[in-house]
Design a protein around this motif. Structure first.
Motif, PDB file in Angstrom:
ATOM      1  N   UNK A 138     -32.613 -30.987   6.053  1.00 13.67           N
ATOM      2  CA  UNK A 138     -32.776 -30.160   4.666  1.00 13.67           C
ATOM      3  C   UNK A 138     -32.203 -28.882   4.759  1.00 13.67           C
ATOM      4  N   UNK A 139     -31.830 -28.369   3.703  1.00 10.81           N
ATOM      5  CA  UNK A 139     -31.069 -27.118   3.872  1.00 10.81           C
ATOM      6  C   UNK A 139     -32.118 -26.188   3.310  1.00 10.81           C
ATOM      7  N   UNK A 140     -32.258 -24.884   4.279  1.00  7.95           N
ATOM      8  CA  UNK A 140     -33.496 -23.989   4.359  1.00  7.95           C
ATOM      9  C   UNK A 140     -32.492 -22.690   4.158  1.00  7.95           C
ATOM     10  N   UNK A 141     -32.994 -21.759   3.320  1.00  9.45           N
ATOM     11  CA  UNK A 141     -32.249 -20.580   3.038  1.00  9.45           C
ATOM     12  C   UNK A 141     -33.273 -19.455   3.029  1.00  9.45           C
ATOM     13  N   UNK A 142     -32.900 -18.454   3.758  1.00 10.10           N
ATOM     14  CA  UNK A 142     -33.403 -16.993   3.540  1.00 10.10           C
ATOM     15  C   UNK A 142     -32.483 -15.877   3.668  1.00 10.10           C
ATOM     16  N   UNK A 143     -32.992 -14.873   3.406  1.00  8.69           N
ATOM     17  CA  UNK A 143     -32.027 -13.645   3.387  1.00  8.69           C
ATOM     18  C   UNK A 143     -32.836 -12.358   3.750  1.00  8.69           C
ATOM     19  N   UNK A 144     -32.150 -11.361   4.203  1.00  9.30           N
ATOM     20  CA  UNK A 144     -32.567 -10.227   4.688  1.00  9.30           C
ATOM     21  C   UNK A 144     -31.722  -8.879   4.040  1.00  9.30           C
ATOM     22  N   UNK A 145     -32.377  -8.087   3.418  1.00  7.74           N
ATOM     23  CA  UNK A 145     -31.550  -6.998   3.060  1.00  7.74           C
ATOM     24  C   UNK A 145     -31.222  -5.931   4.205  1.00  7.74           C
ATOM     25  N   UNK A 146     -29.848  -5.746   4.298  1.00  6.18           N
ATOM     26  CA  UNK A 146     -29.472  -4.661   5.508  1.00  6.18           C
ATOM     27  C   UNK A 146     -29.705  -3.377   5.191  1.00  6.18           C
ATOM     28  N   UNK A 171     -43.469 -15.326   1.968  1.00  5.78           N
ATOM     29  CA  UNK A 171     -44.982 -14.814   2.281  1.00  5.78           C
ATOM     30  C   UNK A 171     -45.429 -14.648   0.948  1.00  5.78           C
ATOM     31  N   UNK A 172     -46.674 -14.626   0.775  1.00  2.96           N
ATOM     32  CA  UNK A 172     -47.442 -14.884  -0.589  1.00  2.96           C
ATOM     33  C   UNK A 172     -46.660 -13.718  -1.436  1.00  2.96           C
ATOM     34  N   UNK A 173     -46.354 -12.607  -1.061  1.00  5.70           N
ATOM     35  CA  UNK A 173     -45.959 -11.457  -2.126  1.00  5.70           C
ATOM     36  C   UNK A 173     -44.775 -11.992  -2.712  1.00  5.70           C
ATOM     37  N   UNK A 174     -44.103 -12.859  -1.910  1.00  8.81           N
ATOM     38  CA  UNK A 174     -42.704 -13.433  -2.575  1.00  8.81           C
ATOM     39  C   UNK A 174     -42.646 -14.343  -3.568  1.00  8.81           C
ATOM     40  N   UNK A 175     -43.842 -15.251  -3.747  1.00 15.33           N
ATOM     41  CA  UNK A 175     -43.963 -16.570  -4.377  1.00 15.33           C
ATOM     42  C   UNK A 175     -43.471 -16.330  -5.842  1.00 15.33           C
ATOM     43  N   UNK A 176     -43.738 -15.303  -6.428  1.00 10.82           N
ATOM     44  CA  UNK A 176     -43.547 -15.036  -7.821  1.00 10.82           C
ATOM     45  C   UNK A 176     -42.102 -15.090  -8.059  1.00 10.82           C
ATOM     46  N   UNK A 177     -41.120 -14.397  -7.069  1.00 12.87           N
ATOM     47  CA  UNK A 177     -39.739 -14.847  -7.002  1.00 12.87           C
ATOM     48  C   UNK A 177     -39.230 -16.104  -7.335  1.00 12.87           C
ATOM     49  N   UNK A 178     -39.927 -16.982  -6.458  1.00 10.80           N
ATOM     50  CA  UNK A 178     -39.544 -18.365  -6.156  1.00 10.80           C
ATOM     51  C   UNK A 178     -39.946 -19.121  -7.386  1.00 10.80           C
ATOM     52  N   UNK A 195     -34.833 -27.969  -7.715  1.00 14.83           N
ATOM     53  CA  UNK A 195     -35.960 -27.138  -7.379  1.00 14.83           C
ATOM     54  C   UNK A 195     -36.477 -26.741  -6.223  1.00 14.83           C
ATOM     55  N   UNK A 196     -36.390 -25.483  -5.802  1.00 16.17           N
ATOM     56  CA  UNK A 196     -36.700 -25.191  -4.559  1.00 16.17           C
ATOM     57  C   UNK A 196     -37.955 -25.349  -4.052  1.00 16.17           C
ATOM     58  N   UNK A 197     -38.464 -25.609  -2.902  1.00 13.42           N
ATOM     59  CA  UNK A 197     -39.789 -25.641  -2.479  1.00 13.42           C
ATOM     60  C   UNK A 197     -39.948 -24.681  -1.628  1.00 13.42           C
ATOM     61  N   UNK A 198     -41.213 -23.960  -1.557  1.00  8.61           N
ATOM     62  CA  UNK A 198     -41.656 -22.878  -0.418  1.00  8.61           C
ATOM     63  C   UNK A 198     -42.204 -23.494   0.692  1.00  8.61           C
ATOM     64  N   UNK A 199     -41.575 -22.889   1.754  1.00  9.65           N
ATOM     65  CA  UNK A 199     -42.429 -23.187   3.072  1.00  9.65           C
ATOM     66  C   UNK A 199     -42.991 -21.838   3.341  1.00  9.65           C
ATOM     67  N   UNK A 200     -44.455 -22.031   3.269  1.00  7.98           N
ATOM     68  CA  UNK A 200     -45.130 -20.840   3.431  1.00  7.98           C
ATOM     69  C   UNK A 200     -45.331 -20.506   4.989  1.00  7.98           C
ATOM     70  N   UNK A 201     -44.602 -19.768   5.437  1.00 14.71           N
ATOM     71  CA  UNK A 201     -44.610 -19.513   6.862  1.00 14.71           C
ATOM     72  C   UNK A 201     -45.559 -18.844   7.628  1.00 14.71           C
ATOM     73  N   UNK A 202     -46.016 -18.915   8.780  1.00 14.08           N
ATOM     74  CA  UNK A 202     -46.918 -18.329   9.422  1.00 14.08           C
ATOM     75  C   UNK A 202     -46.741 -16.858   9.428  1.00 14.08           C
ATOM     76  N   UNK A 203     -46.648 -16.211   8.352  1.00  9.65           N
ATOM     77  CA  UNK A 203     -46.319 -14.699   8.421  1.00  9.65           C
ATOM     78  C   UNK A 203     -47.507 -14.023   8.944  1.00  9.65           C
ATOM     79  N   UNK A 204     -46.982 -12.975   9.947  1.00 13.64           N
ATOM     80  CA  UNK A 204     -48.163 -12.161  10.544  1.00 13.64           C
ATOM     81  C   UNK A 204     -47.625 -10.762  10.146  1.00 13.64           C
ATOM     82  N   UNK A 205     -48.486 -10.008   8.954  1.00 16.26           N
ATOM     83  CA  UNK A 205     -48.224  -8.580   8.746  1.00 16.26           C
ATOM     84  C   UNK A 205     -48.497  -7.712   9.831  1.00 16.26           C
ATOM     85  N   UNK A 206     -47.601  -7.156  10.223  1.00 16.82           N
ATOM     86  CA  UNK A 206     -47.848  -6.433  11.710  1.00 16.82           C
ATOM     87  C   UNK A 206     -48.302  -4.768  11.267  1.00 16.82           C
ATOM     88  N   UNK A 207     -49.159  -4.305  11.552  1.00 17.10           N
ATOM     89  CA  UNK A 207     -49.609  -3.074  11.240  1.00 17.10           C
ATOM     90  C   UNK A 207     -49.001  -2.053  12.217  1.00 17.10           C
TER      91      UNK A 207
END
Ligand code: SF4
Length: 334
Positions: A3-11, A154-161, A181-193
């Motif tokens: 399956x195709x998975x896609x993600x992006x990062x702002x440089x 992450x949860x905060x990005x769900x509205x974009x999807x 229709x893309x589906x979310x993979x809710x990753x095990x995101x750890x928010x680091x303080x």
């Protein structure tokens, strides 16, 4: 077929521990299981850095080296530069007819970001640009032009999807069943303080530990980290849960050592300076393989460019195929 998975990062800056534990760790797993497209989202970075293109350009290469340094394999991941896929911009224009301005203004992720960037967009978002408001539309183009099926969010990005799925449904209802229709993979995101105890680690907050930090920088940063302020003397008992040093021990030290830190801290059997020195060593042990890999890429800049060129070529081919189907469906295949 994977399956195709896609993600992006702002440089917009180097990766820090928050990126590593929040996303990088998941990327390392994903590269084994999926056909992985990783977008270096320079066009998206320009939406709030349009007056500083040099920063974005420099960070395209910096962030790519950081991602390679954490162990992503260019034979498994298609690293590509967003601006080199003109189909994304083209598709953004087509999609902009399928979404209302008020819907974009109501998008919770966009609203939050506007609130965080008051100095750029005004107290009530009165100076928001058309480009920034429309970035969820451009993100829908990013995803669908590659037939992205799974999107790590992450949860905060769900509205974009969800916004993307709405656009897909609208498109399909008008032009035929073309888009997935893309589906979310809710990753095990750890928010680091952050080092100062702030809930979020970030460049603008000045509280980050970067993957690129050298030993001296790590030492300085950890010696300044927030500890339990009630502990005055070396043998005062303290609460490790109020201490950022213990927090980072949990991230980078062994379970056994971390348990010892916890129990000795509670009993007043360890001083903060020794505890910090121990963390400095553990942090450097954690970062050392990342630094070593990064050095190899630093010394071979042509290789980094070649990796981006190759990944971009794969992405361009995929985008061209999808755009052909889209244009056929929209009757603009002249
Ligand atoms: Fe934090 Fe260690 Fe000091 Fe306890 S002994 S407060 S865990 S630095």
């Amino acid at each position: 077929m994977k399956k195709i998975i896609l993600t992006g990062l702002r440089p917009t800056g180097n990766l820090h521990l928050g990126h590593y534990f929040g996303a990088g760790q998941n990327y390392l797993k994903m590269q084994e299981d999926y056909d992985f497209y990783l977008e270096i989202a320079d066009v998206q970075a320009l939406t709030d850095n349009f007056d500083n293109p040099e920063k974005v350009r420099k960070n395209v290469y910096e962030i790519t080296k950081d991602l390679l340094a954490i162990g992503l394999d260019p034979n498994k991941v298609h690293f590509f530069i967003q601006s080199k896929i003109p189909e994304i911009a083209e598709l953004t224009v087509f999609y902009s007819n399928l979404v209302t301005v008020s819907r974009l203004q109501r998008n919770p992720t966009v609203k939050n970001e506007i609130a965080q960037k008051k100095e750029l967009f005004g107290t009530n978002g009165e100076s928001i640009t058309y480009g920034f408001l429309g970035y969820p539309v451009s993100q829908a183009a990013d995803i669908t032009v590659f037939d992205g099926e799974l999107i790590p969010v992450g949860d905060d990005q769900l509205p974009l999807l969800e916004q993307c799925r709405e656009i897909v449904r609208k498109f399909n209802s008008i032009y035929g069943n073309i888009l997935k229709e893309p589906q979310q993979v809710l990753s095990n995101t750890t928010r680091v303080k952050g080092l100062d105890g702030n809930e979020k680690m970030g460049k603008s907050l000045g509280n980050a530990i970067y993957l690129i930090d050298d030993e001296e920088t790590i030492k300085k940063k950890i010696m300044m980290a927030l500890t339990d302020t009630n502990k005055i003397k070396k043998d005062d008992p303290a609460d490790p849960d109020k201490c950022m040093v213990y927090y980072y021990h949990k991230l980078v030290n062994t379970i056994e050592n971390t348990n010892t830190v916890c129990s000795e801290c509670k009993k007043g059997a360890r001083g903060c300076v020794a505890c910090k020195k121990e963390l400095i060593e553990a942090m450097n042990n954690f970062l050392e393989p990342i630094r070593k890999r990064r050095k190899q890429y630093e010394e071979n800049k042509d290789l980094v460019k070649e990796i981006l060129d190759n990944g971009t070529q794969v992405a361009q081919n995929k985008a061209k195929d999808t755009m052909k189907k889209i244009k056929d469906a929209m009757k603009i295949d002249y």
